[in-house]
Design an enzyme around this catalytic site. Structure first.
Site, mmCIF file in Angstrom:
data_model
loop_
_atom_site.group_PDB
_atom_site.id
_atom_site.type_symbol
_atom_site.label_atom_id
_atom_site.label_comp_id
_atom_site.label_asym_id
_atom_site.label_seq_id
_atom_site.Cartn_x
_atom_site.Cartn_y
_atom_site.Cartn_z
ATOM 1 N N HIS A 75 34.732 56.905 46.477
ATOM 2 C CA HIS A 75 34.297 57.663 45.299
ATOM 3 C C HIS A 75 32.790 57.519 45.125
ATOM 4 O O HIS A 75 32.256 56.420 45.179
ATOM 5 C CB HIS A 75 35.016 57.154 44.047
ATOM 6 C CG HIS A 75 36.418 57.677 43.937
ATOM 7 N ND1 HIS A 75 37.157 57.599 42.783
ATOM 8 C CD2 HIS A 75 37.202 58.305 44.840
ATOM 9 C CE1 HIS A 75 38.337 58.155 42.979
ATOM 10 N NE2 HIS A 75 38.390 58.579 44.232
ATOM 11 N N TYR A 201 36.882 58.197 32.655
ATOM 12 C CA TYR A 201 36.894 57.243 31.540
ATOM 13 C C TYR A 201 36.628 58.043 30.278
ATOM 14 O O TYR A 201 35.571 58.682 30.167
ATOM 15 C CB TYR A 201 35.782 56.212 31.696
ATOM 16 C CG TYR A 201 36.017 55.157 32.755
ATOM 17 C CD1 TYR A 201 36.535 53.917 32.412
ATOM 18 C CD2 TYR A 201 35.694 55.390 34.086
ATOM 19 C CE1 TYR A 201 36.737 52.926 33.360
ATOM 20 C CE2 TYR A 201 35.886 54.404 35.053
ATOM 21 C CZ TYR A 201 36.409 53.177 34.680
ATOM 22 O OH TYR A 201 36.604 52.205 35.628
ATOM 23 N N PRO A 292 39.870 44.958 31.839
ATOM 24 C CA PRO A 292 39.845 45.733 33.086
ATOM 25 C C PRO A 292 38.895 46.935 33.096
ATOM 26 O O PRO A 292 38.706 47.552 34.136
ATOM 27 C CB PRO A 292 41.302 46.213 33.227
ATOM 28 C CG PRO A 292 41.853 46.186 31.848
ATOM 29 C CD PRO A 292 41.147 45.107 31.115
ATOM 30 N N LYS A 296 36.386 44.917 37.326
ATOM 31 C CA LYS A 296 35.665 43.793 37.926
ATOM 32 C C LYS A 296 36.524 42.601 38.344
ATOM 33 O O LYS A 296 36.060 41.750 39.113
ATOM 34 C CB LYS A 296 34.604 43.274 36.931
ATOM 35 C CG LYS A 296 33.478 44.248 36.688
ATOM 36 C CD LYS A 296 32.657 44.432 37.941
ATOM 37 C CE LYS A 296 31.700 45.581 37.842
ATOM 38 N NZ LYS A 296 31.458 46.282 39.080
ATOM 39 N N TYR A 386 28.456 49.071 38.068
ATOM 40 C CA TYR A 386 29.832 49.474 38.376
ATOM 41 C C TYR A 386 30.099 49.353 39.883
ATOM 42 O O TYR A 386 31.167 48.895 40.301
ATOM 43 C CB TYR A 386 30.081 50.913 37.897
ATOM 44 C CG TYR A 386 31.535 51.306 37.937
ATOM 45 C CD1 TYR A 386 32.324 51.252 36.785
ATOM 46 C CD2 TYR A 386 32.143 51.733 39.122
ATOM 47 C CE1 TYR A 386 33.667 51.601 36.812
ATOM 48 C CE2 TYR A 386 33.474 52.076 39.164
ATOM 49 C CZ TYR A 386 34.229 52.020 38.006
ATOM 50 O OH TYR A 386 35.561 52.366 38.040
HETATM 51 C C1 LIG Z 1 48.592 43.022 34.660
HETATM 52 C C2 LIG Z 1 47.192 42.976 35.228
HETATM 53 C C3 LIG Z 1 46.499 44.158 35.485
HETATM 54 C C4 LIG Z 1 45.211 44.117 36.003
HETATM 55 N N1 LIG Z 1 44.534 45.279 36.242
HETATM 56 C C5 LIG Z 1 43.292 45.222 36.732
HETATM 57 C C6 LIG Z 1 42.537 46.379 36.980
HETATM 58 O O1 LIG Z 1 43.003 47.496 36.727
HETATM 59 N N2 LIG Z 1 41.283 46.263 37.485
HETATM 60 C C7 LIG Z 1 40.744 45.025 37.786
HETATM 61 O O2 LIG Z 1 39.613 44.933 38.295
HETATM 62 N N3 LIG Z 1 41.417 43.906 37.569
HETATM 63 C C8 LIG Z 1 42.676 43.980 37.051
HETATM 64 N N4 LIG Z 1 43.337 42.848 36.834
HETATM 65 C C9 LIG Z 1 42.697 41.604 37.214
HETATM 66 C C10 LIG Z 1 42.865 41.323 38.704
HETATM 67 O O3 LIG Z 1 44.141 41.722 39.114
HETATM 68 C C11 LIG Z 1 42.618 39.845 38.892
HETATM 69 O O4 LIG Z 1 41.267 39.600 38.556
HETATM 70 C C12 LIG Z 1 42.912 39.354 40.309
HETATM 71 O O5 LIG Z 1 44.300 39.347 40.536
HETATM 72 C C13 LIG Z 1 42.351 37.949 40.498
HETATM 73 O O6 LIG Z 1 42.845 37.401 41.679
HETATM 74 P P1 LIG Z 1 43.140 35.839 41.775
HETATM 75 O O7 LIG Z 1 43.606 35.624 43.166
HETATM 76 O O8 LIG Z 1 41.991 35.078 41.255
HETATM 77 O O9 LIG Z 1 44.307 35.576 40.729
HETATM 78 P P2 LIG Z 1 45.821 36.055 40.769
HETATM 79 O O10 LIG Z 1 45.934 37.410 41.346
HETATM 80 O O11 LIG Z 1 46.360 35.815 39.409
HETATM 81 O O12 LIG Z 1 46.510 35.062 41.791
HETATM 82 C C14 LIG Z 1 46.811 33.731 41.442
HETATM 83 C C15 LIG Z 1 47.991 33.258 42.271
HETATM 84 O O13 LIG Z 1 48.273 31.914 41.955
HETATM 85 C C16 LIG Z 1 49.662 31.749 41.788
HETATM 86 N N5 LIG Z 1 49.900 30.597 40.915
HETATM 87 C C17 LIG Z 1 49.826 30.536 39.579
HETATM 88 N N6 LIG Z 1 50.137 29.313 39.143
HETATM 89 C C18 LIG Z 1 50.372 28.563 40.255
HETATM 90 C C19 LIG Z 1 50.750 27.226 40.446
HETATM 91 N N7 LIG Z 1 50.943 26.398 39.413
HETATM 92 N N8 LIG Z 1 50.934 26.790 41.703
HETATM 93 C C20 LIG Z 1 50.765 27.623 42.746
HETATM 94 N N9 LIG Z 1 50.410 28.930 42.614
HETATM 95 C C21 LIG Z 1 50.216 29.388 41.379
HETATM 96 C C22 LIG Z 1 50.107 33.071 41.191
HETATM 97 O O14 LIG Z 1 51.498 33.304 41.379
HETATM 98 C C23 LIG Z 1 49.256 34.040 41.979
HETATM 99 O O15 LIG Z 1 49.865 34.452 43.170
HETATM 100 C C24 LIG Z 1 44.621 42.863 36.284
HETATM 101 C C25 LIG Z 1 45.309 41.690 36.025
HETATM 102 C C26 LIG Z 1 46.587 41.728 35.487
HETATM 103 C C27 LIG Z 1 47.296 40.427 35.184
#
Ligand SMILES: Cc1cc2nc3c(=O)[nH]c(=O)nc-3n(C[C@H](O)[C@H](O)[C@H](O)COP(=O)(O)OP(=O)(O)OC[C@H]3O[C@@H](n4cnc5c(N)ncnc54)[C@H](O)[C@@H]3O)c2cc1C
Length: 391
Positions: A75, A201, A292, A296, A386
């Protein structure tokens, strides 16, 4: 209890943990990923969908770019809609940068596939995960998997276990900074071709709406709803009616299709004051979350991992400079991301009707949007933030 050893123990198989482990593998560093959910669960999670240019470049550099090249949608900008009019902000024309629509689900699937082919060690469905002796040079992680308790000793532990994980609470006396928002996002996935070329948006007097997409066949759309809204109150027909009202402009049609997923996500801004405690490092949502609106969350996780992987690779090559700098560098970058996400959120959402200043705020937001879309400087600033700060 069985005992085992690795160089880096990674808690969490979300995008941050999987990518860190993959980057470390590329640098010749061993790691074990410990995840408390099942493989099916992490592959099924629908979340973010926009990759900044730096994120695409980093994933591609690490050999994870095939899916993005084949299925990602490049995009050149976004549409900002307010006062019944749609304005295109062309990032590519303004600053020569782009973003790519490619779902977090696909990023995770690509990482899982790559790890499987490489034979990486990922422990799924681990329970009772706990961290120990983090301020010594032999930190430990204990967990139960398949009914057996294991103690994993490592040189470092990385908490990539998201906002609700165990790693951040393992830092004693931690200060955190946070704020909530008086609204949430109702998001749907629909089996219908997107009605727009690039994301829309929209600030409407009834609230924020957004038209995004996951592929040429699947649309992702969002509506601002009150914080305490229940999904049961939103049958599919009501969702489409509201989207038609908020997103509609003369001469444009929003195509409807079967809704395959719908959920309500609250919004929060959160930053942990520390991303390091002894030999524990935090990365991704474990250390910070954003609303969201600025797209980011996933990109910030990729940025943390990129910085941390560089630091760990240097450490094993005998230079601790970048590892020592990780916390301040990642937090410095994160606060820029926070202010942008907050700015986008407050620019585009309607304050609740019981807020005395709601009408003032709405008109001020319209003024701000008119300024942003009328000023090349303001559009360049939006485009730069962005499409992503350099890594
Ligand atoms: C519902 C939702 C919608 C979103 N939509 C957007 C969006 O549209 N745009 C955007 O930019 N961001 C969005 N986000 C944010 C984005 O998805 C997150 O920033 C991203 O997933 C971060 O990745 P991460 O690996 O740090 O964390 P996570 O994806 O949360 O991964 C963490 C992992 O650790 C595991 N875990 C948790 N506790 C434990 C434990 N005690 N022991 C072992 N493993 C554990 C979890 O199961 C998971 O697999 C959204 C988040 C959510 C929750």
């Amino acid at each position: 209890m069985s005992t085992t050893r690795t160089q880096v123990a990674v808690i969490g198989a979300g995008p941050a943990g999987l990518l860190l482990s993959w980057s470390l593998r590329a640098a010749g560093i061993d790691s074990v990923v410990i995840e408390n959910r099942s493989l099916e669960h992490i592959l099924g999670r629908i979340r973010a969908g926009i990759l900044e240019q730096c994120s695409v470049e980093e994933l591609t550099r690490l050999g994870l770019g095939d899916g993005i090249a084949e299925h990602g949608l490049t995009h050149h900008g976004i549409h900002l809609q307010f006062d019944g009019q749609r304005h295109h902000v062309d990032f590519h024309a303004l600053i020569g940068r782009t973003v790519t629509v490619y779902g977090q689900q696909a990023v995770v699937a690509d990482l899982v596939r790559a790890h499987r082919e490489a034979g990486s060690e990922i422990v799924f469905e681990a329970s009772d995960v706990s961290l120990h002796e983090l301020t010594t040079d032999a930190p430990r992680v204990r967990y139960v998997a398949g009914g057996a308790e294991t103690e994993l000793t490592a040189d470092f532990v990385v908490g990539a276990d998201g906002f609700h994980g165990v790693s951040r609470p393992s830092i004693p006396g931690l200060t955190t900074y946070q704020r909530g928002y008086p609204y949430a996002w109702l998001g749907i996935l629909a089996d219908v071709a997107p009605s727009t070329d690039e994301l829309i948006y929209c600030l409407h007097e009834r609230g924020f709406a957004m038209h995004s997409m996951r592929s040429p066949e699947v649309s992702r759309l969002y509506l601002q709803v009150p914080n305490d809204e229940r999904i049961e109150n939103w049958p599919d027909a009501r969702i489409w009616d509201e989207l038609q009202t908020r997103l509609g402009v003369p001469g444009w049609t929003l195509h409807e299709g079967p809704i395959t997923d719908k959920s309500i996500t609250p919004m929060r801004s959160f930053v942990s004051a520390r991303l390091r405690h002894g030999r524990l490092f935090l990365a991704g949502d474990a250390g910070h979350i954003v609303p969201p609106t600025g797209a980011k969350g996933l990109n910030a996780a990729i940025a943390d991992v990129t910085l941390l992987a560089r630091g760990l690779a240097d450490h094993y090559a005998g230079d601790d400079g970048r590892l020592e700098a990780y916390e301040s560098e990642a937090l410095g970058r994160q606060w820029k991301v926070q202010q942008f996400s907050q700015w986008m959120t407050e620019l585009l959402h309607r304050a609740p009707a019981d807020d005395d200043s709601a009408e003032f705020q709405y008109r001020s937001q319209l003024g701000r949007l008119a300024y942003v879309t009328g000023s090349r400087h303001a559009m360049e600033s939006l485009a730069e933030q962005y499409s992503g700060l350099p890594l």
